[in-house]
Write a protein that holds these residues in place. Structure first.
Motif, PDB file in Angstrom:
ATOM      1  N   UNK A 315      10.046  -2.408  -3.335  1.00 40.65           N
ATOM      2  CA  UNK A 315       9.105  -1.342  -3.656  1.00 40.65           C
ATOM      3  C   UNK A 315       8.500  -1.508  -5.091  1.00 40.65           C
ATOM      4  N   UNK A 316       9.041  -2.394  -5.753  1.00 42.06           N
ATOM      5  CA  UNK A 316       8.608  -2.640  -7.287  1.00 42.06           C
ATOM      6  C   UNK A 316       7.298  -3.616  -6.957  1.00 42.06           C
ATOM      7  N   UNK A 317       7.377  -4.709  -6.126  1.00 38.22           N
ATOM      8  CA  UNK A 317       6.193  -5.466  -5.927  1.00 38.22           C
ATOM      9  C   UNK A 317       4.983  -4.697  -5.460  1.00 38.22           C
ATOM     10  N   UNK A 318       5.328  -3.709  -4.306  1.00 34.46           N
ATOM     11  CA  UNK A 318       4.323  -2.964  -3.903  1.00 34.46           C
ATOM     12  C   UNK A 318       3.732  -1.998  -4.873  1.00 34.46           C
ATOM     13  N   UNK A 319       4.442  -1.498  -5.892  1.00 34.95           N
ATOM     14  CA  UNK A 319       3.878  -0.409  -6.702  1.00 34.95           C
ATOM     15  C   UNK A 319       3.042  -1.316  -7.598  1.00 34.95           C
ATOM     16  N   UNK A 371       5.334   1.320   1.220  1.00 36.74           N
ATOM     17  CA  UNK A 371       3.933   2.072   1.461  1.00 36.74           C
ATOM     18  C   UNK A 371       3.724   3.286   0.427  1.00 36.74           C
ATOM     19  N   UNK A 372       4.415   4.187   0.353  1.00 37.94           N
ATOM     20  CA  UNK A 372       4.322   5.176  -0.530  1.00 37.94           C
ATOM     21  C   UNK A 372       3.987   5.108  -1.882  1.00 37.94           C
ATOM     22  N   UNK A 382      -2.107  -4.125  -1.146  1.00 32.43           N
ATOM     23  CA  UNK A 382      -0.486  -4.112  -0.734  1.00 32.43           C
ATOM     24  C   UNK A 382      -0.615  -3.244   0.564  1.00 32.43           C
ATOM     25  N   UNK A 383      -1.119  -2.118   0.613  1.00 29.36           N
ATOM     26  CA  UNK A 383      -1.048  -1.234   1.973  1.00 29.36           C
ATOM     27  C   UNK A 383      -1.598  -2.244   3.239  1.00 29.36           C
ATOM     28  N   UNK A 405      -1.044  12.595   2.839  1.00 25.34           N
ATOM     29  CA  UNK A 405      -0.628  12.551   1.525  1.00 25.34           C
ATOM     30  C   UNK A 405      -1.990  12.134   0.740  1.00 25.34           C
ATOM     31  N   UNK A 406      -2.502  11.048   1.156  1.00 25.46           N
ATOM     32  CA  UNK A 406      -3.406  10.571   0.478  1.00 25.46           C
ATOM     33  C   UNK A 406      -4.757  11.244   0.608  1.00 25.46           C
TER      34      UNK A 406
END
Length: 620
Positions: A315-319, A371-372, A382-383, A405-406
């Motif tokens: 999640x850190x890499x994704x963010x 993803x969120x 990333x998505x 959400x988006x």
């Protein structure tokens, strides 16, 4: 359901460890009551020779008495409760929390996803369960109350009640609050005046946990004024506060943890001022991870990330938008590796917007969570990479499709990347959720001049001009009515006028009414613009007194300029086909004219009125 022991109002893992050891001693001594307790909760226990009992037997008994499936789950739950939390959020009336608890019980019967997630994350007897297992069980009001309390950062319902009542008492004391005089002194960079206030109220130099949560820290306030007045102007005050025991480094580091809408310039200023980009909060969570969950602004995160060393987690890499980092966290089948699982995104501990995370996530949960967080930080690459590796962009683990959400948040680039990745625009969430197309259409109808909303409508396969034509020809059944919260704000406006000896309600009275009602225009201003609400409240003094402190009510007419503003609020609601006129409609009407006195007033407290109008147009 067998009767369970109630959790203590202030859960303590250390205390439970001691309780387990004490129970073990009584077991080995042959205490009949201890043996009965263990046999009731631990059927496999051999009571024929209690001298052979082990600590694990006592621990399992205590865990099951509370409703936990095992001692390790008790340890984890208590550890989560005891972990320090950054920020406390906005406190509401207790009646609102009661209503939320009742709604949770009802919506559990309707099998709403969010209720199962709350119960699985926060209530001992549901802790770590899969959603279908949660739905198969009955939910009590006590279960629901605990879930609501925990989701609002409190260890128990009793603690939430206590904190809410303390907030009510504090608001009632605002008229004589010495913090207000301290804020005024700092606004003028007047050290002598501040010293006089602190001399009469030395407790201001020792803020309580409650004070810290509410932002009542003299040094934090001084830094806010420093950004406005300059470092040299505020240096004597800052130096004096530090010399008297307030911790400048700690205040800077806490500020760097940020809030929703954190701007890159604010991050730069804090770093230049000395905030530590690698600070680790008392919860054990680095400041960068707070930023990923709190800022909701990838550009601001990037400013911080350039000076920080991230931990290794999916999640850190994704963010962070680190596609290579995400790749290293996935195996050849696109599933999270064991290393990727070691660090979870802890929404609770960072005090971010509540999102109940399941204690024992499966692959889908972890991938959708990543993803969120990529979405919150605008990481389109990333998505699309994760989708190419099989990440389920149409998952309903959160109850609502990610694309909804988006689209609803107006994240154009994120919405585009999800659509390119195969997001289903016609997918509905659990029960009655709208589709992404319906969300896009409704948002555009509410803000037809917003170019981002227009682009999203096109992205969703609709012609915006056709949408507006259909909207404009749709019959209006009846004129909008006054929402109860706006009615209350109007009553408070009359109260303000009466206290000032006026015979008519002026536009400024309308603003004061909004400032005193529970609907969140002022907190909205702070979060969105942002505006220096603390200084505003300090300057307005008695005019934003406790909302329960009203003079004898009688009707007052609106002055002509006040009537024009109220009529404009009704017109805004009617234009948008709204059934009710909200406090936000009135707020927008108050600042619609660029050179209006109220727009000028808000600007004097740091409000970006142009941005405020744009945000309100989008919201409404």
């Amino acid at each position: 359901m067998s009767v369970l022991r109630p959790l203590p109002p202030r859960p303590s893992l250390e205390f439970e460890h001691k309780e387990a050891k004490a129970l073990l001693r009584r077991l080995r001594a042959g205490d009949p009551n201890a043996i009965a307790r263990v046999r009731a909760r631990h059927p496999d226990f051999d009571a024929s020779d209690p001298t052979r009992a082990k600590l694990a037997d006592a621990q399992l008994t205590i865990a099951r008495e509370y409703g936990f499936a095992s001692w390790p789950r008790l340890v984890r739950w208590f550890g989560d409760v005891e972990r320090p939390r950054h920020g406390g959020g906005y406190l509401h009336e207790l009646s609102l929390y009661d209503g939320m608890a009742r709604s949770l019980v009802a919506e559990h019967r309707d099998r709403r996803t969010w209720t199962a997630r709350l119960l699985s994350a926060y209530v001992p007897r549901f802790f770590g369960m899969r959603m279908h297992d949660v739905f198969a069980m009955e939910v009590s009001e006590d279960d629901a109350r605990l879930a609501i309390a925990r989701s609002n950062g409190m260890p128990s319902w009793e603690a939430l009640v206590e904190r809410t009542e303390a907030d009510v008492r504090q608001r009632a004391l605002m008229e004589s609050d010495p913090m207000r005089d301290a804020w005024r002194a700092m606004r003028e960079a007047d050290l002598d005046a501040l010293q006089r206030v602190v001399g009469e109220h030395p407790e201001l130099l020792a803020p309580s946990v409650y004070d810290e949560i509410k932002g009542r820290n003299l040094l934090a306030s001084a830094l806010n004024h420093e950004r406005r007045l300059g470092r040299e102007a505020m240096r004597p005050i800052v130096d004096w506060l530090v010399a008297n025991g307030l911790d400048l480094q700690l205040v800077l580091d806490r500020k760097l943890c940020g809030e929703m809408g954190m701007e890159p310039d604010t991050v730069r200023w804090l770093l230049e001022r000395g905030a530590d980009p690698n600070w680790i909060a008392p919860s054990g969570i680095p400041v960068l991870e707070h930023a990923l969950l709190r800022y909701w602004n990838g550009e601001a995160v990037d400013v911080l990330a350039a000076h920080a060393k991230p931990r290794h987690a999916l999640w850190i890499a994704a963010g962070l938008g680190d596609v290579d980092g995400v790749r290293r966290c996935l195996d050849k089948h696109g599933r999270p590796t064991a290393a990727a699982r070691r660090i979870r995104a802890d929404f609770d501990a960072v005090g971010a917007h509540s999102l109940a995370a399941l204690p024992d996530p499966d692959d889908e949960e972890l991938l959708v969570e990543a993803l969120l967080i990529a979405m919150l930080n605008g990481r389109a690459q990333v998505i699309e990479y994760m989708a190419s590796r099989g990440a389920p962009v149409n998952s309903l683990v959160f109850g609502t499709p990610l694309i909804n959400w988006a689209v609803g948040s107006g994240w154009r680039e994120v919405s585009e990347s999800l659509v390119r990745s195969g997001a289903d625009l016609d997918l509905r969430g659990w029960r009655s959720d709208s589709t992404a197309r319906e969300v896009a259409r409704g948002s555009f109808e509410a803000a037809p001049d917003d170019p981002i909303r227009r682009d999203i409508v096109v992205l969703c396969g609709m012609d915006p001009d056709v949408v507006l034509a259909e909207w404009n020809t749709r019959p209006i059944d009846e004129a909008p009515t006054v929402h109860p919260m706006l009615k209350y704000a109007m009553e408070l406006s009359v109260d303000d006028a009466l206290r000032l000896g006026q015979t008519e309600v002026h536009p400024e009275n309308l603003l004061m009414g909004l400032a005193r009602c529970d609907d969140p225009p002022l907190s909205y201003l702070h979060d969105t613009v942002p505006m220096d609400i603390a200084r505003f409240r300090a300057d307005m003094g008695d005019r934003v007194r406790s909302r329960d402190d009203l003079v004898a009510q009688r009707d007052l007419p609106l002055r002509d300029d006040g009537r024009v503003i109220v009529e404009a609020a009704f017109a805004l609601a009617a234009e948008r086909r709204r059934s009710g006129v909200l406090p936000y409609h009135l707020l927008l009407a108050l600042v619609r004219e660029e050179d209006s006195p109220l727009a000028t007033l808000l600007r004097s407290y740091g409000a970006d009125v142009v941005r405020l109008r744009a945000q309100l147009e989008t919201l409404l």
